[in-house]
Design a protein around this motif. Structure first.
Motif, PDB file in Angstrom:
ATOM      1  N   PRO A  50       0.476  -1.325   0.333  1.00  0.00           N
ATOM      2  CA  PRO A  50       0.495   0.127   0.149  1.00  0.00           C
ATOM      3  C   PRO A  50       0.857   1.320  -0.066  1.00  0.00           C
ATOM      4  O   PRO A  50       0.282   1.986  -0.245  1.00  0.00           O
ATOM      5  N   ARG A  51       1.953   1.301   0.642  1.00  0.00           N
ATOM      6  CA  ARG A  51       2.800   2.500   1.105  1.00  0.00           C
ATOM      7  C   ARG A  51       2.864   2.642  -0.679  1.00  0.00           C
ATOM      8  O   ARG A  51       3.428   3.907  -0.764  1.00  0.00           O
ATOM      9  N   TRP A  52       3.248   2.368  -1.599  1.00  0.00           N
ATOM     10  CA  TRP A  52       3.748   2.897  -2.939  1.00  0.00           C
ATOM     11  C   TRP A  52       2.970   2.736  -3.933  1.00  0.00           C
ATOM     12  O   TRP A  52       2.653   3.013  -4.619  1.00  0.00           O
ATOM     13  N   MET A  53       1.929   2.936  -2.695  1.00  0.00           N
ATOM     14  CA  MET A  53       0.203   3.318  -4.243  1.00  0.00           C
ATOM     15  C   MET A  53       0.014   4.799  -3.917  1.00  0.00           C
ATOM     16  O   MET A  53      -1.546   4.828  -4.705  1.00  0.00           O
ATOM     17  N   HIS A  54       0.663   5.687  -3.247  1.00  0.00           N
ATOM     18  CA  HIS A  54       0.101   7.072  -3.678  1.00  0.00           C
ATOM     19  C   HIS A  54       0.284   7.601  -4.467  1.00  0.00           C
ATOM     20  O   HIS A  54      -0.814   8.331  -5.267  1.00  0.00           O
ATOM     21  N   ARG A  55       1.273   7.659  -5.245  1.00  0.00           N
ATOM     22  CA  ARG A  55       1.107   8.088  -7.358  1.00  0.00           C
ATOM     23  C   ARG A  55       0.206   7.958  -8.367  1.00  0.00           C
ATOM     24  O   ARG A  55      -0.260   8.994  -8.679  1.00  0.00           O
ATOM     25  N   ILE A  56      -0.062   6.666  -7.681  1.00  0.00           N
ATOM     26  CA  ILE A  56      -1.523   5.715  -8.897  1.00  0.00           C
ATOM     27  C   ILE A  56      -2.425   6.303  -8.946  1.00  0.00           C
ATOM     28  O   ILE A  56      -3.137   6.566  -9.777  1.00  0.00           O
ATOM     29  N   ARG A  57      -2.821   6.936  -7.536  1.00  0.00           N
ATOM     30  CA  ARG A  57      -4.386   8.046  -6.939  1.00  0.00           C
ATOM     31  C   ARG A  57      -4.352   8.956  -7.808  1.00  0.00           C
ATOM     32  O   ARG A  57      -5.466   9.740  -7.842  1.00  0.00           O
ATOM     33  N   GLN A  58      -3.429   9.405  -8.007  1.00  0.00           N
ATOM     34  CA  GLN A  58      -2.925  10.710  -9.702  1.00  0.00           C
ATOM     35  C   GLN A  58      -3.928   9.985 -10.978  1.00  0.00           C
ATOM     36  O   GLN A  58      -4.706  10.747 -11.559  1.00  0.00           O
ATOM     37  N   VAL A  59      -4.358   8.627 -11.022  1.00  0.00           N
ATOM     38  CA  VAL A  59      -4.867   8.360 -12.735  1.00  0.00           C
ATOM     39  C   VAL A  59      -5.838   8.152 -11.723  1.00  0.00           C
ATOM     40  O   VAL A  59      -7.335   8.558 -12.262  1.00  0.00           O
ATOM     41  N   LEU A  60      -5.975   7.021 -11.034  1.00  0.00           N
ATOM     42  CA  LEU A  60      -6.858   6.183 -10.214  1.00  0.00           C
ATOM     43  C   LEU A  60      -7.381   6.321  -9.007  1.00  0.00           C
ATOM     44  O   LEU A  60      -6.619   5.588  -7.927  1.00  0.00           O
ATOM     45  N   THR A  62      -9.989   6.826  -7.095  1.00  0.00           N
ATOM     46  CA  THR A  62     -10.673   5.725  -6.361  1.00  0.00           C
ATOM     47  C   THR A  62     -11.029   5.355  -6.812  1.00  0.00           C
ATOM     48  O   THR A  62     -10.640   4.139  -7.517  1.00  0.00           O
ATOM     49  N   GLY A  63     -11.878   3.446  -5.534  1.00  0.00           N
ATOM     50  CA  GLY A  63     -11.670   2.444  -6.367  1.00  0.00           C
ATOM     51  C   GLY A  63     -10.664   1.190  -4.927  1.00  0.00           C
ATOM     52  O   GLY A  63     -10.248   1.847  -4.256  1.00  0.00           O
ATOM     53  N   THR A  64     -10.915   0.120  -5.587  1.00  0.00           N
ATOM     54  CA  THR A  64     -10.358  -0.809  -4.919  1.00  0.00           C
ATOM     55  C   THR A  64      -9.334  -1.209  -5.455  1.00  0.00           C
ATOM     56  O   THR A  64      -9.323  -1.907  -6.537  1.00  0.00           O
ATOM     57  N   ALA A  65      -7.621  -1.070  -5.076  1.00  0.00           N
ATOM     58  CA  ALA A  65      -6.595  -2.042  -4.862  1.00  0.00           C
ATOM     59  C   ALA A  65      -6.322  -3.400  -4.480  1.00  0.00           C
ATOM     60  O   ALA A  65      -6.344  -3.162  -3.046  1.00  0.00           O
ATOM     61  N   VAL A  66      -5.421  -4.147  -4.931  1.00  0.00           N
ATOM     62  CA  VAL A  66      -5.310  -5.052  -4.468  1.00  0.00           C
ATOM     63  C   VAL A  66      -3.895  -6.332  -4.388  1.00  0.00           C
ATOM     64  O   VAL A  66      -2.769  -5.781  -5.221  1.00  0.00           O
ATOM     65  N   CYS A  67      -3.141  -5.603  -3.363  1.00  0.00           N
ATOM     66  CA  CYS A  67      -1.850  -5.305  -3.358  1.00  0.00           C
ATOM     67  C   CYS A  67      -1.001  -6.329  -2.644  1.00  0.00           C
ATOM     68  O   CYS A  67      -1.755  -7.346  -1.529  1.00  0.00           O
ATOM     69  N   CYS A  68       0.341  -6.452  -2.537  1.00  0.00           N
ATOM     70  CA  CYS A  68       1.165  -7.583  -1.924  1.00  0.00           C
ATOM     71  C   CYS A  68       0.375  -9.149  -2.505  1.00  0.00           C
ATOM     72  O   CYS A  68       0.617  -9.870  -1.672  1.00  0.00           O
ATOM     73  N   ALA A  71      -2.644 -10.444  -0.769  1.00  0.00           N
ATOM     74  CA  ALA A  71      -2.809 -10.312   0.561  1.00  0.00           C
ATOM     75  C   ALA A  71      -3.644  -8.590   1.256  1.00  0.00           C
ATOM     76  O   ALA A  71      -4.287  -9.410   2.913  1.00  0.00           O
ATOM     77  N   VAL A  72      -3.683  -8.013   0.670  1.00  0.00           N
ATOM     78  CA  VAL A  72      -4.071  -6.585   1.300  1.00  0.00           C
ATOM     79  C   VAL A  72      -4.868  -5.610   0.049  1.00  0.00           C
ATOM     80  O   VAL A  72      -4.804  -6.088  -0.997  1.00  0.00           O
ATOM     81  N   LEU A  73      -6.055  -5.195   0.322  1.00  0.00           N
ATOM     82  CA  LEU A  73      -6.885  -4.438  -0.214  1.00  0.00           C
ATOM     83  C   LEU A  73      -6.910  -3.190   0.374  1.00  0.00           C
ATOM     84  O   LEU A  73      -7.527  -2.939   1.916  1.00  0.00           O
ATOM     85  N   LEU A  74      -7.191  -2.741  -0.472  1.00  0.00           N
ATOM     86  CA  LEU A  74      -6.862  -0.587  -0.337  1.00  0.00           C
ATOM     87  C   LEU A  74      -7.910  -0.216  -1.091  1.00  0.00           C
ATOM     88  O   LEU A  74      -7.820  -0.186  -2.384  1.00  0.00           O
ATOM     89  N   ASP A  75      -8.948   0.485   0.229  1.00  0.00           N
ATOM     90  CA  ASP A  75      -9.353   1.748  -0.717  1.00  0.00           C
ATOM     91  C   ASP A  75      -8.815   2.722  -1.203  1.00  0.00           C
ATOM     92  O   ASP A  75      -8.026   3.264  -0.657  1.00  0.00           O
ATOM     93  N   LEU A  76      -8.293   3.480  -2.439  1.00  0.00           N
ATOM     94  CA  LEU A  76      -7.365   4.016  -3.117  1.00  0.00           C
ATOM     95  C   LEU A  76      -8.138   5.637  -2.357  1.00  0.00           C
ATOM     96  O   LEU A  76      -7.384   6.686  -2.336  1.00  0.00           O
ATOM     97  N   GLY A 113       1.519  -3.429   5.869  1.00  0.00           N
ATOM     98  CA  GLY A 113       0.816  -2.965   5.477  1.00  0.00           C
ATOM     99  C   GLY A 113       1.416  -1.314   5.202  1.00  0.00           C
ATOM    100  O   GLY A 113       2.460  -1.304   3.846  1.00  0.00           O
ATOM    101  N   LEU A 114       1.440  -0.361   5.806  1.00  0.00           N
ATOM    102  CA  LEU A 114       2.063   0.906   5.462  1.00  0.00           C
ATOM    103  C   LEU A 114       3.675   0.530   5.846  1.00  0.00           C
ATOM    104  O   LEU A 114       4.260   1.850   5.951  1.00  0.00           O
TER     105      LEU A 114
END
Length: 267
Positions: A50-60, A62-68, A71-76, A113-114
């Protein structure tokens, strides 16, 4: 399947959605937004924490990401961890001691996680000085549940090392790889990108036949198998690992050629 259209789009990030310069091409951004505007959810399914998902939020944003690797579901939108399937401390200790006994040159790190912790001798390739990244002794690393255990060897080849890790771990956990290095990514037993994508699809009332998955590395194979066997589409990038190409229903262009956008536009 010429008239088939996905009702959910799932894509790997590195080597798939992201170009070599770590950006998303304009054609891909436009195509994803077109599908989203048509009511089709876009899910990121990645080995990234999840800690590597900050920048992608400029493109997406909202939504849910499957991370690790599932192992982890993240609300973007809220940047909040929704679910986490962690490896328990006892199992982390068993696996690390077993691998160290078999191959003393194996070094470890974990994703919480983070947060990220690695042994002093472990040489991380990214985020060396980033917030949340720190060195710690192995005893401390394995003392709390972890979303992902990383095992690295600097001298062995990737395939030989992965075979060793798979043999030692057995059916106690899930082992995969998403790089050219001798780096094994270990998750809780049964946890894969497929299980993460399936959870999100179920929330939308969808099954594998409604899903298209894009990927390029072996950690995408479980998701490819899930959609292919259920009647969906498993789309490998042109430069994908041979094992993933063998599991694909379709092949598109490379990540640098906006291969994800090209395939979606063809539908």
């Amino acid at each position: 399947m010429s008239d088939w259209r996905p009702r959910l789009i799932a894509s790997d990030m590195d080597g798939t959605l992201l170009r070599s310069d770590d950006t998303v091409g304009e054609a891909t951004v436009a195509e994803l937004r077109r599908w989203q505007d048509d009511g089709v959810p876009v899910v990121l399914a990645t080995g990234r924490p999840p800690r590597w998902m900050h920048r992608i939020r400029q493109v997406l944003p909202t939504g849910t990401a499957v991370c690790c690797n599932g192992a982890v579901l993240l609300d973007l939108g809220r940047f909040e961890i929704l679910e986490e399937d962690a490896l328990p401390p006892a199992l982390l200790a068993e696996i690390t001691s077993g691998l160290r006994a078999e191959q003393p040159g194996t070094w470890f790190a974990v994703e919480y996680g983070l947060e990220f912790r690695h042994e002093p001798v472990y040489r991380p390739r990214w985020d060396v000085d980033a917030p949340g990244v720190a060195e710690a002794p192995l005893e401390e690393i394995v003392s709390v549940p972890a979303a992902k255990l990383l095992a690295r060897h600097e001298d062995l080849g990737r395939d030989a090392f992965l075979a060793l890790v798979e043999r030692v771990v057995g059916d106690r956990a899930t082992v995969t790889n998403s790089s050219s290095d001798a780096l094994a990514e270990i998750s809780a037993r049964g946890v894969t990108k497929a299980t993460g994508i399936e959870r999100i699809a179920t929330r939308h009332g969808l099954g594998p036949g409604d899903v298209v998955v894009f990927g390029d590395m072996p950690n995408d194979i479980a998701a490819f198998d899930w959609v292919r066997e259920g009647g969906g589409r498993a789309v490998a990038m042109a430069h994908a690992h041979p094992d993933l190409l063998a599991a694909a229903t379709d092949v598109t262009g490379t990540n640098d050629d906006d291969g994800v956008a090209a395939f979606l536009a063809s539908l």
